[in-house]
Design an enzyme around this catalytic site. Structure first.
Site, mmCIF file in Angstrom:
data_model
loop_
_atom_site.group_PDB
_atom_site.id
_atom_site.type_symbol
_atom_site.label_atom_id
_atom_site.label_comp_id
_atom_site.label_asym_id
_atom_site.label_seq_id
_atom_site.Cartn_x
_atom_site.Cartn_y
_atom_site.Cartn_z
ATOM 1 N N HIS A 78 52.015 45.538 34.344
ATOM 2 C CA HIS A 78 51.225 44.873 33.305
ATOM 3 C C HIS A 78 51.150 45.777 32.087
ATOM 4 C CE1 HIS A 78 48.830 41.474 35.463
ATOM 5 N NE2 HIS A 78 50.102 41.505 35.845
ATOM 6 N N TYR A 206 39.369 39.778 30.952
ATOM 7 C CA TYR A 206 37.987 40.240 31.098
ATOM 8 C C TYR A 206 37.149 39.407 30.130
ATOM 9 C CZ TYR A 206 39.547 44.482 33.573
ATOM 10 O OH TYR A 206 40.087 45.361 34.487
ATOM 11 N N PRO A 298 33.454 48.507 39.144
ATOM 12 C CA PRO A 298 34.882 48.157 39.189
ATOM 13 C C PRO A 298 35.450 47.688 37.838
ATOM 14 C CG PRO A 298 33.552 46.461 40.216
ATOM 15 C CD PRO A 298 32.629 47.594 39.923
ATOM 16 N N LYS A 302 38.851 51.856 38.320
ATOM 17 C CA LYS A 302 39.095 53.284 38.496
ATOM 18 C C LYS A 302 38.925 53.784 39.934
ATOM 19 C CE LYS A 302 40.312 54.050 34.447
ATOM 20 N NZ LYS A 302 41.769 54.144 34.382
ATOM 21 N N TYR A 390 42.099 53.030 30.178
ATOM 22 C CA TYR A 390 42.375 52.031 31.220
ATOM 23 C C TYR A 390 43.630 52.411 32.021
ATOM 24 C CZ TYR A 390 42.537 47.401 33.410
ATOM 25 O OH TYR A 390 42.525 46.371 34.331
#
Ligand code: APR
Ligand code: PHB
Length: 395
Positions: A78, A206, A298, A302, A390
Site C-alpha cells: 500500500h 480512516y 491501534p 504500531k 505511519y
C-alpha cells in the site's frame, strides 16, 4: 516426590505471540539455544484477530529469519491511506511524500508463518503451559517454571525474554518499586468486524465523524476488516451485523458509503484503547518486549511493528553477547527501545486524538480538531510527517 522435569537453555522466551515467535526464530537462525513457553494452545493464539499493517522494518525482520515467502506472495503493498471527513476523502500519498510504503498482511498470518518455521526448526516450544513463573532474574541463574500434564518443569536459563503481552506474568513479576508506569486509557473502544467481502477501496480509509471514528481495512482483496468507535462500556453482543453496517456507512463519505459491500460477520469483537509504557524494559536478566512493555491505540497500526522492533534490538544484543562477548546491546536495550517506542506512542496518541470523537470535548476542542484536519490535508509538510510516522521511523 512429585514428578519434576528440568531443562536448560540459553534464552527462555515467555509467550508465543509475534514477539516471542520472532525472537525465537532470530535466535535460532543465529544458533542460540532458546525455548518458548506459551500458556495457550497454538489454535488459540492463531484465533486472535489483530491488525495487519507491516512496516518495512518488520518485513525485513521476517526476511532475515527466512519467514517472508508467503508475505511476499500474498501481502498487499500500500502506497498510501485516505482520510475521510466532512464528506470528502483526502489521500496521503506515502510514495510521493517519502518514497516508502507499508505491506498489508494479517498478524494472524505472520504468527502462522512463524509457528511453521518454529516447528520446522525443531526448536522446543511448549503450548498450554500452566502456572508459569519467573525466578531469580535479578541474579545470575534465572529460571522459568511451568506445569504441564501434572508435571512441574524448571527451565534453567541465562536470560528470560518476557514476550507475554499486556496481561502476562513477566512484567507482573517485577517488583512495583522497580517499575514506572505511564498510561492513558481512552473513553472508547473499537468494535471490529471481519467479513468475506471485497474491501470498499484499494487502500485504508480512516474516517473522522462527529458520531465517531471508523476504519475500512482489509486482509486481502476478498476479506475486509472494518471498525467503528464505540463507548468503552459497549458490548459486542449488543451489535447485530445490520446495526454495525448501518453505523459504519453513516460515518463514511458518500462515495465510500455507496461502494460498501456488506456481508455476514465472521468475527466481531471490541478492543479497548489505551496508551501504556512500562519503564525500564530490563530487570537484571529479564527483558520485556512487545505488548509486555507497551501498548498503543491501534489507530497508528504500531503494535505489531513495535514488538518486532523491540525483538530485533533484543536479538542483536543477545547475538553480540554470545558471539562477540559484547554486552553493549543488552545494556542499551531499554533506552534504545524506549526512544523509538515513545515516538510511536506519540504518533498513535496524535492520530487517535485527531480522528476520534471525545465525549467530553467542548465546542472549542471540536473546532481545534477540525482545524487540525484542515491544516493536515492542506500542508505537504504535515502530510509528510504523518507519512514518515505511519510507514515507520528509521531505527
Ligand atoms: N505464560 C506464558 N504465555 C503467556 C502468559 C503466561 N503467563 N501470559 C500471556 N501469554 C502469552 C499469550 O497467550 C500470547 O500468546 O503471550 C503471548 C503474548 O502475545 P501478544 O499479546 O500478541 O503480544 P506480542 O507478542 O508482544 O505482540 C504484540 O500482538 O496483541 C497484539 O496488538 C498487539 O499487534 C500487537 C502484537
Ligand atoms: C487492521 O487491518 O486491523 C488495522 C489496520 C490499520 C489500523 C488498525 C487496524 O490502524
Amino acid at each position: 516426590m512429585a514428578p519434576h522435569g528440568t531443562h536448560a537453555t540459553r534464552v527462555a522466551i515467555v509467550g508465543a505471540g509475534p514477539a516471542g515467535l520472532l525472537l525465537g526464530q532470530l535466535l535460532t537462525v543465529a544458533g542460540i539455544d532458546n525455548l518458548i513457553i506459551e500458556q495457550r494452545s497454538a489454535d488459540y493464539v492463531l484465533g486472535r484477530i489483530r491488525a495487519g499493517i507491516l512496516e518495512c522494518t518488520t518485513v525485513e525482520a521476517l526476511e532475515r529469519t527466512g519467514v517472508a515467502a508467503r508475505l511476499h506472495e500474498e501481502g498487499l503493498k500500500h502506497h498510501g491511506i485516505e482520510l475521510s471527513f466532512n464528506g470528502t476523502r483526502h489521500r496521503i500519498d506515502f510514495h510521493a511524500l517519502i518514497g516508502r510504503d507499508v505491506t498489508v498482511y494479517g498478524q494472524t498470518e505472520v504468527t502462522r508463518d512463524l509457528m511453521a518455521a518454529r516447528q520446522a526448526s525443531g526448536m522446543p516450544i511448549v503450548y498450554e503451559a500452566e502456572s508459569v513463573s519467573l525466578h531469580e532474574f535479578d541474579g545470575s541463574r534465572p529460571s522459568v517454571q511451568y506445569r504441564k500434564d501434572g508435571v512441574t518443569h524448571t527451565v534453567q536459563c541465562e536470560f528470560i525474554a518476557g514476550c507475554d503481552g499486556f496481561h502476562g506474568v513477566s512484567r507482573a513479576s517485577v517488583p512495583e518499586p522497580s517499575k514506572q508506569i505511564f498510561e492513558r486509557v481512552y473513553p472508547f473502544g473499537w468494535l471490529g468486524v471481519l467479513s468475506d467481502t471485497p474491501p470498499v477501496a484499494d487502500e485504508l480509509i480512516y474516517a473522522s465523524h462527529p458520531d465517531g471514528f471508523a476504519l475500512c481495512s482489509m486482509r486481502s482483496m476478498t476479506r475486509s476488516r472494518y471498525y467503528v468507535q464505540v463507548p468503552s462500556t459497549e458490548k459486542a453482543g449488543n451489535w447485530s451485523d445490520e446495526r454495525f453496517w448501518k453505523t459504519l456507512r453513516s460515518r463514511l463519505d458518500p462515495e465510500a458509503a455507496d461502494a460498501l459491500i456488506t456481508g455476514p460477520s465472521i468475527e466481531k469483537s471490541i478492543a479497548p484503547l489505551r496508551s501504556f509504557v512500562c519503564e525500564p524494559m530490563r530487570y537484571g536478566r529479564l527483558f520485556l518486549a512487545g505488548d509486555a512493555a507497551h501498548i498503543v491505540p491501534p489507530t497508528g497500526a504500531k503494535g505489531l511493528n513495535l514488538a518486532a522492533s523491540d525483538v530485533l534490538y533484543l536479538a542483536d544484543g543477545l547475538i553480540a553477547h554470545y558471539q562477540e562477548h559484547d554486552a553493549n546491546g543488552l545494556d542499551q536495550y531499554s533506552e534504545t527501545c524506549l526512544r523509538r517506542i515513545w515516538k510511536a506512542e506519540r504518533f498513535s496518541w496524535w492520530m487517535t486524538s485527531l480522528l476520534h470523537s471525545f465525549p467530553d470535548a467542548d465546542v472549542f476542542a471540536r473546532r481545534i480538531q477540525q482545524a487540525e484536519l484542515d491544516y493536515l490535508v492542506g500542508s505537504e509538510a504535515a502530510c509528510r510527517s504523518l507519512a514518515e510516522n505511519y510507514v515507520g521511523l528509521p531505527r
